[in-house]
Design an enzyme around this catalytic site. Sequence first.
Site, mmCIF file in Angstrom:
data_model
loop_
_atom_site.group_PDB
_atom_site.id
_atom_site.type_symbol
_atom_site.label_atom_id
_atom_site.label_comp_id
_atom_site.label_asym_id
_atom_site.label_seq_id
_atom_site.Cartn_x
_atom_site.Cartn_y
_atom_site.Cartn_z
ATOM 1 N N LYS A 57 0.872 -1.186 0.000
ATOM 2 C CA LYS A 57 0.000 0.000 0.000
ATOM 3 C C LYS A 57 0.903 1.229 0.000
ATOM 4 O O LYS A 57 2.060 1.157 0.429
ATOM 5 C CB LYS A 57 -0.861 -0.009 1.278
ATOM 6 N N GLY B 95 -20.823 6.519 5.180
ATOM 7 C CA GLY B 95 -19.916 6.898 4.097
ATOM 8 C C GLY B 95 -20.490 6.507 2.748
ATOM 9 O O GLY B 95 -20.530 5.335 2.388
ATOM 10 N N GLY C 79 -19.340 7.464 -0.302
ATOM 11 C CA GLY C 79 -18.374 7.907 -1.320
ATOM 12 C C GLY C 79 -18.533 7.055 -2.559
ATOM 13 O O GLY C 79 -19.633 6.606 -2.897
ATOM 14 N N VAL D 191 -17.682 3.924 -3.304
ATOM 15 C CA VAL D 191 -18.232 2.579 -3.110
ATOM 16 C C VAL D 191 -19.600 2.644 -2.422
ATOM 17 O O VAL D 191 -20.556 2.000 -2.864
ATOM 18 C CB VAL D 191 -17.270 1.700 -2.272
HETATM 19 N N1 LIG Z 1 -12.612 2.028 -3.836
HETATM 20 C C1 LIG Z 1 -12.451 0.721 -3.697
HETATM 21 O O1 LIG Z 1 -12.548 -0.046 -4.664
HETATM 22 C C2 LIG Z 1 -12.167 0.149 -2.337
HETATM 23 C C3 LIG Z 1 -11.720 -1.183 -2.245
HETATM 24 C C4 LIG Z 1 -11.519 -1.752 -0.989
HETATM 25 C C5 LIG Z 1 -11.716 -0.992 0.149
HETATM 26 N N2 LIG Z 1 -12.115 0.311 0.036
HETATM 27 C C6 LIG Z 1 -12.305 1.079 1.258
HETATM 28 O O2 LIG Z 1 -13.653 1.486 1.335
HETATM 29 C C7 LIG Z 1 -13.746 2.775 1.959
HETATM 30 C C8 LIG Z 1 -14.454 3.741 1.025
HETATM 31 O O3 LIG Z 1 -13.759 3.817 -0.191
HETATM 32 P P1 LIG Z 1 -14.208 4.841 -1.338
HETATM 33 O O4 LIG Z 1 -13.362 4.517 -2.518
HETATM 34 O O5 LIG Z 1 -15.684 4.844 -1.460
HETATM 35 O O6 LIG Z 1 -13.706 6.198 -0.702
HETATM 36 P P2 LIG Z 1 -14.317 7.687 -0.911
HETATM 37 O O7 LIG Z 1 -13.257 8.612 -0.444
HETATM 38 O O8 LIG Z 1 -14.863 7.837 -2.276
HETATM 39 O O9 LIG Z 1 -15.560 7.718 0.116
HETATM 40 C C9 LIG Z 1 -15.434 7.818 1.478
HETATM 41 C C10 LIG Z 1 -16.634 8.612 1.951
HETATM 42 O O10 LIG Z 1 -16.694 8.548 3.372
HETATM 43 C C11 LIG Z 1 -17.086 9.833 3.850
HETATM 44 N N3 LIG Z 1 -16.677 9.924 5.241
HETATM 45 C C12 LIG Z 1 -15.446 10.115 5.760
HETATM 46 N N4 LIG Z 1 -15.492 10.109 7.101
HETATM 47 C C13 LIG Z 1 -16.791 9.901 7.434
HETATM 48 C C14 LIG Z 1 -17.484 9.776 8.665
HETATM 49 N N5 LIG Z 1 -16.874 9.878 9.830
HETATM 50 N N6 LIG Z 1 -18.807 9.542 8.639
HETATM 51 C C15 LIG Z 1 -19.482 9.445 7.459
HETATM 52 N N7 LIG Z 1 -18.865 9.565 6.271
HETATM 53 C C16 LIG Z 1 -17.540 9.780 6.248
HETATM 54 C C17 LIG Z 1 -16.410 10.800 2.903
HETATM 55 O O11 LIG Z 1 -17.034 12.068 2.939
HETATM 56 C C18 LIG Z 1 -16.580 10.084 1.564
HETATM 57 O O12 LIG Z 1 -17.782 10.452 0.919
HETATM 58 C C19 LIG Z 1 -12.299 3.155 2.293
HETATM 59 O O13 LIG Z 1 -12.008 2.703 3.598
HETATM 60 C C20 LIG Z 1 -11.489 2.355 1.291
HETATM 61 O O14 LIG Z 1 -10.171 2.114 1.727
HETATM 62 C C21 LIG Z 1 -12.364 0.892 -1.180
#
Ligand SMILES: NC(=O)c1ccc[n+]([C@@H]2O[C@H](COP(=O)([O-])OP(=O)(O)OC[C@H]3O[C@@H](n4cnc5c(N)ncnc54)[C@H](O)[C@@H]3O)[C@@H](O)[C@H]2O)c1
Length: 369
Positions: A87, A186, A188, A190
Amino acid sequence: MAQACEKTLTLEEISVSGYEKIIRVLNPEVGLHAIICIHSSVIGPTLGGIRIYPYPNEEIALKDVMRLAKAMTYKSLLSECSWGGGKAVIIADPKVDKTKELLSAFAEAVHQLKGEYICAEDVGCSPEDVLLISKTTPYVVGLPHEKSSGNPAIFTAWGTFRGIQSALKKIYNSSDLEGRKIAIQGIGTVGFELARLLFWAGAHLIISDLDQKRCLELQQLTGAVILSTEEILKAECDVLAPCAMGGILNSRTIPLLRCLAVAGCANNQLLNDSDADELASRGILYAPDFIINAGGLINVSLELEAEGYSPIRARNRVNRIYDQLMVIYKIAEQNRFSTHRAALSFGDYRLKYQIGKRIEPPYFHHASM
Ligand SMILES: NC(=O)c1ccc[n+]([C@@H]2O[C@H](COP(=O)([O-])OP(=O)(O)OC[C@H]3O[C@@H](n4cnc5c(N)ncnc54)[C@H](O)[C@@H]3O)[C@@H](O)[C@H]2O)c1
């Protein structure tokens, strides 16, 4: 500019026991301060996302990247992807500091590792950012073009959806989502996609995000109930899906939970391994994060195989997350320990006997364009 970046780029090794290689990457000229962490390459070259986040200091960033890289080792072992765990974190605010120069300098560091670490998007780093990185190094996956697999987030969302179904099956002996209450922390990349899948399957949604605009947009699409970032943890629901940042399951938050299961995509949801025991003792089923969120890894993995990427193979592989979780729930129940511990022991066994060790080198099809 590229030459100036190369001149001031430094890679320094940080030695930490239990980790193969940790590299501090600096280029003050472009404001780059990053850490690339290789936890284990026993099974294959390491693959993992780049997180761009304004960590308050290097110590916190180091702790985060170490936990994330280790989780990647287990994610790959459990999903049978034959990669090692790696990572990277870039200490920067993605909204302000993410310049072309900064990403190019980081790409040069990745290139110097000669494929030991293959990078992808993560929080704060978009597929367009990895596309830019691919101009400097081939050791990149998840690019938005035809010889690559695109944004892994959709597959992560689908895997998480299947994981939620597995939790319901374990609790109710039915994976049907009709009328089930799912709380998503959250929304975001995903979380938003996951919410839409759940909506069409008939679930009632409760959502929360720091970004109110996003909440309102999703509410309009799905009729979701919006709660504050603190209230979401206390929501009475069938499944709580943490889809934001890590460490959300801890001694402060676990007593607040009013869900039957926790099944979400966020990495490193447990602050400590022992938090899984606390969840189990409260009768809350936990879908280990590094299994349920492996959809993105599985998807990007396929583009590195000799035959190239196929979304159909990716979907079929991601579907298996359901069965993998069912097996883990069973092992945990039979051995009377937490699902997290069951998943870790499964991974440790595969690592010890090098089960699934990569034989074929990865093919970087996009680099031949
Ligand atoms: N993108 C992928 O394919 C992937 C794969 C495996 C794991 N993940 C994990 O999944 C999680 C989300 O990934 P993503 O790509 O959607 O990220 P992202 O940054 O697009 O979304 C994260 C969201 O969480 C919100 N957030 C942050 N802190 C918060 C809180 N305290 N309460 C409520 N909302 C909050 C942010 O505003 C944002 O909208 C991360 O932990 C990431 O490591 C993502």
